[in-house]
Design a protein around this motif. Structure first.
Motif, PDB file in Angstrom:
ATOM      1  N   ASP A 276      -8.449   1.816   6.409  1.00 17.17           N
ATOM      2  CA  ASP A 276      -9.796   1.309   6.094  1.00 17.17           C
ATOM      3  C   ASP A 276      -9.775   0.157   5.090  1.00 17.17           C
ATOM      4  O   ASP A 276     -10.832  -0.230   4.574  1.00 17.17           O
ATOM      5  CB  ASP A 276     -10.642   2.428   5.457  1.00 17.17           C
ATOM      6  CG  ASP A 276     -10.848   3.570   6.427  1.00 17.17           C
ATOM      7  OD1 ASP A 276     -10.816   3.302   7.646  1.00 17.17           O
ATOM      8  OD2 ASP A 276     -11.015   4.721   5.951  1.00 17.17           O
ATOM      9  N   ALA A 277      -8.610  -0.330   4.755  1.00 13.00           N
ATOM     10  CA  ALA A 277      -8.523  -1.349   3.694  1.00 13.00           C
ATOM     11  C   ALA A 277      -9.368  -2.578   4.041  1.00 13.00           C
ATOM     12  O   ALA A 277      -9.358  -3.031   5.194  1.00 13.00           O
ATOM     13  CB  ALA A 277      -7.069  -1.762   3.505  1.00 13.00           C
ATOM     14  N   PRO A 278     -10.100  -3.112   3.070  1.00 11.44           N
ATOM     15  CA  PRO A 278     -10.913  -4.305   3.326  1.00 11.44           C
ATOM     16  C   PRO A 278     -10.035  -5.561   3.333  1.00 11.44           C
ATOM     17  O   PRO A 278     -10.115  -6.383   2.423  1.00 11.44           O
ATOM     18  CB  PRO A 278     -11.892  -4.310   2.142  1.00 11.44           C
ATOM     19  CG  PRO A 278     -11.165  -3.601   1.045  1.00 11.44           C
ATOM     20  CD  PRO A 278     -10.228  -2.628   1.682  1.00 11.44           C
ATOM     21  N   ALA A 279      -9.180  -5.668   4.353  1.00 13.86           N
ATOM     22  CA  ALA A 279      -8.195  -6.760   4.375  1.00 13.86           C
ATOM     23  C   ALA A 279      -8.412  -7.655   5.582  1.00 13.86           C
ATOM     24  O   ALA A 279      -8.986  -7.233   6.593  1.00 13.86           O
ATOM     25  CB  ALA A 279      -6.794  -6.168   4.414  1.00 13.86           C
ATOM     26  N   ASP A 280      -7.941  -8.907   5.493  1.00 18.35           N
ATOM     27  CA  ASP A 280      -8.015  -9.812   6.640  1.00 18.35           C
ATOM     28  C   ASP A 280      -6.910  -9.516   7.644  1.00 18.35           C
ATOM     29  O   ASP A 280      -7.028  -9.806   8.823  1.00 18.35           O
ATOM     30  CB  ASP A 280      -7.859 -11.267   6.152  1.00 18.35           C
ATOM     31  CG  ASP A 280      -8.950 -11.621   5.166  1.00 18.35           C
ATOM     32  OD1 ASP A 280     -10.109 -11.625   5.569  1.00 18.35           O
ATOM     33  OD2 ASP A 280      -8.628 -11.844   3.976  1.00 18.35           O
ATOM     34  N   TYR A 281      -5.786  -8.996   7.122  1.00 17.44           N
ATOM     35  CA  TYR A 281      -4.632  -8.771   7.991  1.00 17.44           C
ATOM     36  C   TYR A 281      -3.960  -7.474   7.527  1.00 17.44           C
ATOM     37  O   TYR A 281      -3.621  -7.347   6.349  1.00 17.44           O
ATOM     38  CB  TYR A 281      -3.669  -9.958   7.853  1.00 17.44           C
ATOM     39  CG  TYR A 281      -2.689 -10.071   8.988  1.00 17.44           C
ATOM     40  CD1 TYR A 281      -2.940 -10.888  10.086  1.00 17.44           C
ATOM     41  CD2 TYR A 281      -1.495  -9.343   8.968  1.00 17.44           C
ATOM     42  CE1 TYR A 281      -2.034 -10.982  11.132  1.00 17.44           C
ATOM     43  CE2 TYR A 281      -0.598  -9.425  10.015  1.00 17.44           C
ATOM     44  CZ  TYR A 281      -0.864 -10.251  11.086  1.00 17.44           C
ATOM     45  OH  TYR A 281       0.023 -10.341  12.117  1.00 17.44           O
ATOM     46  N   LYS A 282      -3.803  -6.513   8.458  1.00 19.67           N
ATOM     47  CA  LYS A 282      -3.230  -5.210   8.073  1.00 19.67           C
ATOM     48  C   LYS A 282      -1.989  -4.902   8.889  1.00 19.67           C
ATOM     49  O   LYS A 282      -2.023  -5.023  10.116  1.00 19.67           O
ATOM     50  CB  LYS A 282      -4.240  -4.097   8.383  1.00 19.67           C
ATOM     51  CG  LYS A 282      -5.107  -3.715   7.230  1.00 19.67           C
ATOM     52  CD  LYS A 282      -6.083  -2.629   7.629  1.00 19.67           C
ATOM     53  CE  LYS A 282      -7.468  -3.224   7.724  1.00 19.67           C
ATOM     54  NZ  LYS A 282      -8.506  -2.331   8.165  1.00 19.67           N
TER      55      LYS A 282
ATOM     56  N   GLY B 226       0.805  -1.223   0.000  1.00 23.44           N
ATOM     57  CA  GLY B 226       0.000   0.000   0.000  1.00 23.44           C
ATOM     58  C   GLY B 226       0.834   1.267   0.000  1.00 23.44           C
ATOM     59  O   GLY B 226       1.204   1.787   1.052  1.00 23.44           O
ATOM     60  N   THR B 227       1.118   1.781  -1.195  1.00 25.58           N
ATOM     61  CA  THR B 227       1.821   3.069  -1.297  1.00 25.58           C
ATOM     62  C   THR B 227       0.773   4.189  -1.321  1.00 25.58           C
ATOM     63  O   THR B 227      -0.389   3.956  -1.699  1.00 25.58           O
ATOM     64  CB  THR B 227       2.674   3.122  -2.585  1.00 25.58           C
ATOM     65  OG1 THR B 227       1.878   2.654  -3.671  1.00 25.58           O
ATOM     66  CG2 THR B 227       3.912   2.256  -2.456  1.00 25.58           C
ATOM     67  N   PRO B 228       1.161   5.425  -0.944  1.00 23.57           N
ATOM     68  CA  PRO B 228       0.164   6.501  -0.892  1.00 23.57           C
ATOM     69  C   PRO B 228      -0.312   6.914  -2.281  1.00 23.57           C
ATOM     70  O   PRO B 228       0.447   6.864  -3.248  1.00 23.57           O
ATOM     71  CB  PRO B 228       0.927   7.651  -0.208  1.00 23.57           C
ATOM     72  CG  PRO B 228       2.361   7.311  -0.308  1.00 23.57           C
ATOM     73  CD  PRO B 228       2.481   5.834  -0.455  1.00 23.57           C
ATOM     74  N   GLY B 229      -1.596   7.283  -2.362  1.00 29.87           N
ATOM     75  CA  GLY B 229      -2.132   7.852  -3.598  1.00 29.87           C
ATOM     76  C   GLY B 229      -2.937   6.875  -4.441  1.00 29.87           C
ATOM     77  O   GLY B 229      -3.595   7.283  -5.393  1.00 29.87           O
ATOM     78  N   VAL B 230      -2.886   5.590  -4.114  1.00 31.85           N
ATOM     79  CA  VAL B 230      -3.619   4.618  -4.948  1.00 31.85           C
ATOM     80  C   VAL B 230      -4.581   3.787  -4.084  1.00 31.85           C
ATOM     81  O   VAL B 230      -5.004   2.706  -4.496  1.00 31.85           O
ATOM     82  CB  VAL B 230      -2.639   3.689  -5.721  1.00 31.85           C
ATOM     83  CG1 VAL B 230      -1.878   4.465  -6.780  1.00 31.85           C
ATOM     84  CG2 VAL B 230      -1.652   2.989  -4.774  1.00 31.85           C
ATOM     85  N   GLU B 231      -4.913   4.308  -2.904  1.00 30.66           N
ATOM     86  CA  GLU B 231      -5.706   3.548  -1.940  1.00 30.66           C
ATOM     87  C   GLU B 231      -7.012   3.032  -2.535  1.00 30.66           C
ATOM     88  O   GLU B 231      -7.279   1.826  -2.499  1.00 30.66           O
ATOM     89  CB  GLU B 231      -6.046   4.404  -0.693  1.00 30.66           C
ATOM     90  CG  GLU B 231      -4.859   4.754   0.191  1.00 30.66           C
ATOM     91  CD  GLU B 231      -4.079   5.968  -0.311  1.00 30.66           C
ATOM     92  OE1 GLU B 231      -4.322   6.416  -1.450  1.00 30.66           O
ATOM     93  OE2 GLU B 231      -3.228   6.472   0.444  1.00 30.66           O
ATOM     94  N   LYS B 232      -7.807   3.941  -3.095  1.00 32.04           N
ATOM     95  CA  LYS B 232      -9.161   3.551  -3.518  1.00 32.04           C
ATOM     96  C   LYS B 232      -9.118   2.462  -4.588  1.00 32.04           C
ATOM     97  O   LYS B 232      -9.896   1.513  -4.572  1.00 32.04           O
ATOM     98  CB  LYS B 232      -9.934   4.787  -4.031  1.00 32.04           C
ATOM     99  CG  LYS B 232     -10.286   5.763  -2.913  1.00 32.04           C
ATOM    100  CD  LYS B 232     -11.426   5.207  -2.065  1.00 32.04           C
ATOM    101  CE  LYS B 232     -11.606   5.690  -0.662  1.00 32.04           C
ATOM    102  NZ  LYS B 232     -10.716   6.476   0.083  1.00 32.04           N
TER     103      LYS B 232
END
Ligand code: M6R
Length: 613
Positions: free
Chosen positions: A560-566, A528-534
């Motif tokens: 807020d990522a819809p992830a199982d593990y962050k 997850g780099t900044p600027g491409v979240e959505k």
């Protein structure tokens, strides 16, 4: 791809025994090859000397223990660590190799391309070969030349003309006490000259316990060392090496594990210091400005490297596009022939190599130079071959990296290449001084960002154990733009040391094919780099809908990522983010390897520096 070393000591000096110095050098060279090892010692009694050879398949410590090498004594000796090219690893194929009479011992790194025809010619003359190696021809060829009436030095001059291919050779001749002969073409070779001891070796760290005064031997040079002396020749003429001596300041401590169980872990943890020192060095280095000037004036910019260094060129491309709006044509160095018809005068090639000795990258550079291009080198090794053939060299300052997996050298390459791109942006008028200052400030944050390794290490270890408990054998690593390049580097680490299939590609590609592989529990890690979240969130949802186990290693904006593990690494802009994101990804590969019982420092089938095609 091997390590060679030769040490010769004056009687009465440093305990009067060269064997401990030789074995220490051999241990430090083991990263270059570790399927076999061996030494040859010159033992002199009653005015005559003979050679004793001890060699076997196995790691250096195993060979030392097998023969009790640490209890032997000699003033002069050779050592070798092998990574097989001709003939499988075996006791007989291990170096050193001897001539028929057992008077000439040879250790070699490289490949003798014309060994088959030389061997045939020598066998017809009655020479008996014992091994399947290309190296053994050197011992017999020297025997033949000496038998024709030449002294060893003259024979060596002839040998250099007769051999085709790459070689760094160290040679012991029973009739010349205290001398180690050497020759070099393409494969690296360095000489260290101390007060009453001298040595030659494939790299600099393996010489630092002998002397810090180092001379890089150049292509087609040959000669010999004696205790405290060096004689260097080219084409039969003596070469003055005294102006070429470089004092190397690396601490020997830097080359040891420093309390960590593995070099790789130590090197991951060293990244804050490595990125900081590289940045500080660059800010004072006129070569960086010179390189930027060259790039700004280029008709076209190419970038090349292998493995991790190639991934660094992708990050360079990204920042050159953002800061300088200058296209960069990247290629993997072993594919350089694809570009030979298009590179021309006016172009500049950026060649990235931590070792500066990777044969594919050197070949790409030589080909580009032959087409009239100028070359900017980015390397970690002062005086390496790459640095000597480039027009301008920008150094990273990672210090020696022993683990085969590149870690701190990757992040320091990113520092150098991002800074370079910013300077090109300024040269081309796209950025002003204030912009460059802000980029430098972000790079400065790289030091603190890279501390993510220490903070997140326990969490990464847990993630690795969860993945292994789930019987993971394959995974995807995805990102967008800069994140896709970092994902490629992370996937290489997982493959290289944890022996798991790991595939990286830009996240948007999933729906064009790869997503068909995804089934229940399949791990997909997003960088997850900044600027491409959505846009990454959409890709995560697509994966989840197919049952994937979604993991995010991202900057804090991925909360807020819809992830199982962050795993969130902190809040960083695009320049600083790689320094926070890469260490946890490297640690994931590290723990996946260690938890499976693999040695991450010495992955199978690999060597640190690849000096063969
Ligand atoms: O010394 P170099 O940077 O030229 O080496 C290039 C590759 O062999 C190297 O990066 C390799 O891919 C690493 N072992 C990966 O961790």
């Amino acid at each position: 791809m091997c390590g060679i070393i030769g040490v010769t000591l004056r009687r009465g000096c440093l305990g009067g025994n060269a064997v401990p110095l030789l074995l220490e050098g051999l241990r430090r060279l083991e990263y270059r090859g570790y399927d076999s090892a061996g030494v040859a010692l010159q033992v002199c009694e009653d005015g005559s000397c003979s050679l004793r050879v001890y060699k076997a398949k196995g790691k250096v410590e195993e060979v030392i223990a097998r023969y009790g090498l640490d209890k032997l004594e000699a003033l002069t000796g050779l050592g070798h660590t092998r990574w097989a090219t001709h003939g499988p690893p075996s006791d007989v194929n291990a170096h050193p190799h001897l001539d028929c009479r057992g008077e000439i011992a040879v250790v070699h790194n490289g490949i003798i391309k014309n060994y088959a025809s030389l061997r045939k010619m020598l066998e017809e003359k009655g020479h008996v070969f014992r091994s399947e190696t290309d190296t053994e021809v050197v011992a017999h060829l020297l025997e033949e030349l000496v038998a024709s009436g030449m002294g060893m030095l003259e024979a060596l001059g002839e040998l250099v003309k007769l051999l085709e291919g790459s070689f760094a050779l160290a040679i012991l001749y029973a009739r010349d006490p205290g001398r180690i002969y050497f020759a070099r073409r393409e494969s690296p070779l360095y000489a260290a000259i101390g007060e009453c001891v001298s040595a030659v070796s494939s790299d600099i760290p393996s010489l630092l316990h002998i002397s810090r005064d180092i001379v890089a031997v150049e292509d087609d040079e040959y000669g010999y060392i004696g205790p405290g002396t060096l004689e260097l020749y080219r084409d039969g003429r003596r070469v003055d090496w005294r102006t070429r001596v470089k004092r190397v300041e690396w601490s020997v401590e830097e080359a040891s594990k420093g309390g960590y169980p593995h070099y790789m872990l130590k090197e991951i943890m060293e990244q804050p210091r490595a990125v900081y020192e590289t940045l500080v060095g660059l800010l004072e280095d006129p070569a960086a400005v010179e390189a930027a000037g060259l790039l700004a004036g280029a008709s076209r910019v190419y970038a090349t490297g292998a493995g991790t260094s190639y991934h660094a060129t992708l990050v360079f491309k990204h920042f050159m596009h953002v800061y300088a709006a200058t296209p960069v044509y990247d290629y993997i160095s072993s594919e350089h022939e694809e570009y030979e018809s298009v590179i021309r005068e006016g172009d500049v090639l950026v060649a990235v190599s931590q070792s500066g000795e990777t044969l594919d990258t050197l070949a790409a550079v030589k080909a580009a130079k032959a087409r009239g291009a100028r070359v900017v080198a980015v390397t970690n090794v002062v005086g390496s071959t790459l640095s000597r053939i480039a027009d301008v060299t920008v150094y990273t300052r990672a210090g020696p990296e022993i683990g085969v997996a590149a870690t701190k050298t990757f992040l320091t390459q990113l520092v150098a290449l991002t800074y370079l791109a910013a300077l090109v942006g300024r040269e081309t008028g796209r950025l002003d001084e204030g912009d460059v200052g802000r980029i430098v400030e972000s790079l400065r944050r790289g030091r603190e960002a890279a501390r993510s390794a220490e903070r997140l290490n326990p969490h990464i270890k847990l993630l690795a154990s969860i993945l292994l408990r789930g019987r993971t054998r394959s995974m995807f690593l995805l990102g967008r733009l800069l994140g896709a390049h970092l994902a490629r580097e992370a996937a290489l680490k997982v493959k290289e040391i944890a022996y798991l299939h790991a595939e990286a590609y830009p996240a948007g590609e999933s729906k064009h094919g790869p997503i068909a592989l995804v089934e229940d529990g399949f791990p997909v890690l997003f960088v997850g780099t900044p600027g491409v979240e959505k846009r990454l969130y959409s890709n995560m949802e697509e994966m989840k809908a197919r049952g994937a186990k979604v993991i995010v290693v991202g900057v804090d904006s991925y909360g807020d990522a819809p992830a199982d593990y962050k795993l969130l690494v902190g809040s960083y802009d695009e320049v600083a983010a790689p320094y926070a994101l890469m260490p946890p990804l490297q640690l994931l590969a590290y723990h996946l390897a260690v938890l499976q019982g693999y040695d991450p420092d010495k992955p199978r089938n690999l060597a640190k520096t690849v000096t063969v095609e």
